[in-house]
Write a protein that holds these residues in place. Structure first.
Motif, PDB file in Angstrom:
ATOM      1  N   VAL A 149     -10.231 -22.201  -0.900  1.00 49.57           N
ATOM      2  CA  VAL A 149     -11.877 -22.771  -1.097  1.00 49.57           C
ATOM      3  C   VAL A 149     -12.527 -21.451  -0.572  1.00 49.57           C
ATOM      4  N   ILE A 150     -13.541 -21.005  -1.510  1.00 47.02           N
ATOM      5  CA  ILE A 150     -14.156 -19.684  -1.282  1.00 47.02           C
ATOM      6  C   ILE A 150     -15.684 -20.019  -1.270  1.00 47.02           C
ATOM      7  N   SER A 151     -16.224 -19.205  -0.248  1.00 51.39           N
ATOM      8  CA  SER A 151     -17.644 -19.037  -0.370  1.00 51.39           C
ATOM      9  C   SER A 151     -18.109 -17.710   0.338  1.00 51.39           C
ATOM     10  N   LEU A 152     -19.156 -17.217  -0.094  1.00 53.78           N
ATOM     11  CA  LEU A 152     -19.877 -15.802   0.318  1.00 53.78           C
ATOM     12  C   LEU A 152     -18.897 -14.907   0.404  1.00 53.78           C
ATOM     13  N   GLY A 153     -17.882 -14.955  -0.666  1.00 58.54           N
ATOM     14  CA  GLY A 153     -16.911 -13.881  -1.174  1.00 58.54           C
ATOM     15  C   GLY A 153     -15.450 -13.986  -0.112  1.00 58.54           C
ATOM     16  N   ARG A 154     -15.450 -14.713   0.712  1.00 63.90           N
ATOM     17  CA  ARG A 154     -14.184 -15.161   1.681  1.00 63.90           C
ATOM     18  C   ARG A 154     -13.523 -16.537   1.528  1.00 63.90           C
TER      19      ARG A 154
ATOM     20  N   LYS B 172       0.709  -1.204  -0.006  1.00 66.87           N
ATOM     21  CA  LYS B 172      -0.041  -0.083   0.038  1.00 66.87           C
ATOM     22  C   LYS B 172       0.857   1.325   0.011  1.00 66.87           C
ATOM     23  N   GLU B 173       1.827   1.181   0.955  1.00 67.70           N
ATOM     24  CA  GLU B 173       2.877   2.452   0.849  1.00 67.70           C
ATOM     25  C   GLU B 173       3.496   2.536  -0.361  1.00 67.70           C
ATOM     26  N   SER B 174       3.924   1.562  -1.157  1.00 67.58           N
ATOM     27  CA  SER B 174       4.521   1.905  -2.316  1.00 67.58           C
ATOM     28  C   SER B 174       3.700   2.347  -3.504  1.00 67.58           C
ATOM     29  N   ALA B 175       2.220   1.890  -3.529  1.00 67.53           N
ATOM     30  CA  ALA B 175       1.453   2.543  -4.507  1.00 67.53           C
ATOM     31  C   ALA B 175       1.049   3.795  -4.149  1.00 67.53           C
ATOM     32  N   LYS B 176       1.012   4.353  -2.830  1.00 67.13           N
ATOM     33  CA  LYS B 176       0.782   5.748  -2.417  1.00 67.13           C
ATOM     34  C   LYS B 176       1.842   6.584  -3.167  1.00 67.13           C
ATOM     35  N   ARG B 177       3.117   6.101  -3.034  1.00 67.20           N
ATOM     36  CA  ARG B 177       4.251   6.888  -3.359  1.00 67.20           C
ATOM     37  C   ARG B 177       4.109   6.830  -5.190  1.00 67.20           C
ATOM     38  N   LEU B 178       3.461   5.976  -5.682  1.00 64.68           N
ATOM     39  CA  LEU B 178       3.169   6.211  -7.238  1.00 64.68           C
ATOM     40  C   LEU B 178       1.651   6.818  -7.772  1.00 64.68           C
ATOM     41  N   ASN B 179       1.212   7.727  -6.580  1.00 61.41           N
ATOM     42  CA  ASN B 179       0.462   8.667  -6.951  1.00 61.41           C
ATOM     43  C   ASN B 179      -1.107   7.851  -6.894  1.00 61.41           C
ATOM     44  N   ALA B 180      -1.261   6.781  -5.905  1.00 65.47           N
ATOM     45  CA  ALA B 180      -2.551   6.287  -5.854  1.00 65.47           C
ATOM     46  C   ALA B 180      -3.357   6.962  -4.815  1.00 65.47           C
ATOM     47  N   LYS B 181      -4.656   7.402  -5.402  1.00 65.43           N
ATOM     48  CA  LYS B 181      -5.491   8.086  -4.481  1.00 65.43           C
ATOM     49  C   LYS B 181      -6.204   7.067  -3.641  1.00 65.43           C
ATOM     50  N   ASN B 182      -6.467   5.795  -3.947  1.00 62.83           N
ATOM     51  CA  ASN B 182      -7.171   4.973  -2.917  1.00 62.83           C
ATOM     52  C   ASN B 182      -6.358   3.596  -3.674  1.00 62.83           C
ATOM     53  N   VAL B 183      -6.092   2.727  -2.481  1.00 66.57           N
ATOM     54  CA  VAL B 183      -5.729   1.619  -2.690  1.00 66.57           C
ATOM     55  C   VAL B 183      -6.154   0.294  -2.171  1.00 66.57           C
ATOM     56  N   PHE B 184      -6.654  -0.593  -3.080  1.00 72.84           N
ATOM     57  CA  PHE B 184      -7.489  -1.818  -2.497  1.00 72.84           C
ATOM     58  C   PHE B 184      -6.540  -3.007  -2.609  1.00 72.84           C
ATOM     59  N   LEU B 185      -6.688  -4.032  -1.924  1.00 67.84           N
ATOM     60  CA  LEU B 185      -6.144  -5.212  -2.031  1.00 67.84           C
ATOM     61  C   LEU B 185      -7.106  -6.438  -1.888  1.00 67.84           C
ATOM     62  N   ILE B 186      -6.982  -7.448  -2.770  1.00 65.56           N
ATOM     63  CA  ILE B 186      -7.408  -8.697  -3.064  1.00 65.56           C
ATOM     64  C   ILE B 186      -6.778  -9.926  -3.031  1.00 65.56           C
ATOM     65  N   HIS B 187      -7.106 -10.733  -2.391  1.00 62.20           N
ATOM     66  CA  HIS B 187      -6.045 -11.923  -2.257  1.00 62.20           C
ATOM     67  C   HIS B 187      -6.384 -12.840  -3.949  1.00 62.20           C
ATOM     68  N   GLU B 188      -5.377 -13.309  -4.249  1.00 58.40           N
ATOM     69  CA  GLU B 188      -5.035 -13.633  -5.524  1.00 58.40           C
ATOM     70  C   GLU B 188      -6.505 -14.791  -6.003  1.00 58.40           C
TER      71      GLU B 188
ATOM     72  N   THR C 116     -17.589  -5.319  -2.176  1.00 58.18           N
ATOM     73  CA  THR C 116     -16.919  -4.836  -0.900  1.00 58.18           C
ATOM     74  C   THR C 116     -16.246  -6.026  -0.067  1.00 58.18           C
ATOM     75  N   GLU C 117     -16.913  -6.837   0.091  1.00 53.63           N
ATOM     76  CA  GLU C 117     -16.747  -8.250   0.883  1.00 53.63           C
ATOM     77  C   GLU C 117     -15.484  -9.026   0.756  1.00 53.63           C
ATOM     78  N   VAL C 118     -15.291  -8.913  -0.668  1.00 56.53           N
ATOM     79  CA  VAL C 118     -13.877  -9.742  -1.178  1.00 56.53           C
ATOM     80  C   VAL C 118     -12.530  -8.867  -1.094  1.00 56.53           C
ATOM     81  N   LEU C 119     -12.571  -7.598  -0.649  1.00 59.09           N
ATOM     82  CA  LEU C 119     -11.477  -6.908  -0.458  1.00 59.09           C
ATOM     83  C   LEU C 119     -10.682  -7.499   0.978  1.00 59.09           C
TER      84      LEU C 119
END
Length: 345
Positions: free
Chosen positions: A170-175, A122-138, A337-340
């Motif tokens: 194994v994924i169910s209900l977005g988690r 996240k910090e690296s992305a902010k330095r690249l001019n990111a306004k908002n940074v979201f993470l998602i599991h691969e 939203t739930e998958v982030l």
């Protein structure tokens, strides 16, 4: 919409150990090896991505080849930022001398990432001019990119074989309800091939040649319906020191990869053994979704299906599913939203 919202662009990033993919305006705008070459004396960037990849093993002592990611996470922050900055510059469609563009970014990360690793991304992305940074599991991004409705109360299993890690979830209900990140994937396959060629043929080959062997004659099974022809392989003879050429068959490469593939199989079976019976019933019917660059190894889907006694589905473009799934989430944040990845309290 604010007046300057047009200056905020959406990009999805798949920070792969071997390849970095970035989507912009609905298209894959960057698909490059995760490599950067730097002049060690001046610190100047010589090449990034494909151009740097072509230099592997062919550069002088003053030029260093750096792989900014290891096992799916940033291992060299300075090199990672320089590489991503170069890639992102190629996306810019507005006149940056007049306007400063910011980005809403979504970045996919391994499911085994620590809080420290996630904060670093996240910090690296902010330095690249990111306004908002979201993470998602691969694995979740891969499932969405593969057309799976991860928000349903239904179990789905995804195995994403990348360059540095194999993500099993194994994924169910977005988690993710069960899963693990195994540090055996495409790069380990390359190392296995290098070692096998060394021991069996007294030939020293480089990583780039090992990758070519894996693509051209690599196999996960001993018998293929449509086997590839034997491949000429060049390297250095360990006994004489002279350049030498040999031929290798797909069956030889199958033997060299067997141990690593068995470890992936064991991790899949372990994950299957930990899930609730209701989810097991779902997976019995839906099977396993196989994705990532490593999933393109000949016969791998067949071998995993035989081991698990489940159907194994391989998508059309397994290299792109993670970044495409990430892009879908970024465009539909209200729904997904739930998958982030949420910060732990």
């Amino acid at each position: 919409m604010g007046f300057f919202d047009f200056l905020t662009e959406k990009i999805a990033i798949d920070l792969g150990t071997s390849n970095t993919l970035i989507t912009h305006k609905g298209k894959i705008a960057v698909d490059n090896p995760s490599i950067i070459t730097i002049n060690q004396i001046t610190g100047k960037i010589i090449a990034v991505g494909k151009e740097a990849g072509m230099m592997r093993g062919k550069i002088n002592k003053n030029i260093k080849t750096i792989y900014p990611f290891s096992n799916g996470v940033i291992s060299n922050f300075d090199a990672a930022e320089k590489m991503l900055k170069t890639f992102i510059k190629r996306l810019t469609s507005l006149n940056v001398s007049v306007f400063s563009i910011s980005y809403n970014m979504i970045i996919s990360i391994p499911c085994g990432s620590t809080e420290v690793e996630m904060r670093a991304v996240k910090e690296s992305a902010k330095r690249l001019n990111a306004k908002n940074v979201f993470l998602i599991h691969e694995p979740i991004a891969a499932a969405i990119g593969g057309g799976i409705n991860v928000l349903e109360p239904k179990g789905n299993m995804v195995v994403d074989i990348g360059g540095g890690t194999t993500e099993i979830a194994v994924i169910s209900l977005g988690r993710i309800i069960s899963g693990q990140s195994v540090k055996i994937a495409g790069n380990i396959f390359n190392e296995d091939i290098v070692q096998f060629i060394r021991e069996s043929h007294n030939l020293h080959i480089g990583e780039h040649m090992a990758e070519k062997i894996k693509i051209q004659v690599g196999s996960a099974v001993e018998h293929l319906a449509f086997p590839p022809e034997n491949m000429n392989v060049e390297g250095r003879d360990l006994l004489t020191g002279k350049p030498k050429q040999i031929q290798v068959s797909y069956r030889e490469i199958e033997k060299s990869l067997d141990k690593s593939i068995t470890q992936i199989e064991n991790a899949i079976m372990e994950t299957l053994s930990e899930i609730p019976p209701e989810i097991s019933a779902d997976i019995y019917n839906t099977g396993i979704y196989l994705t990532g660059g490593g999933s393109m190894l000949r016969g791998l889907d067949e071998r995993l299906s035989k081991t698990t006694e489940l159907p194994v589905h391989l998508g059309d473009r397994p290299l792109e599913t993670v970044v495409k799934g990430s892009e879908i989430v970024l465009k539909n944040l209200g729904r997904y939203t739930e998958v982030l990845v949420k910060k732990k309290r």
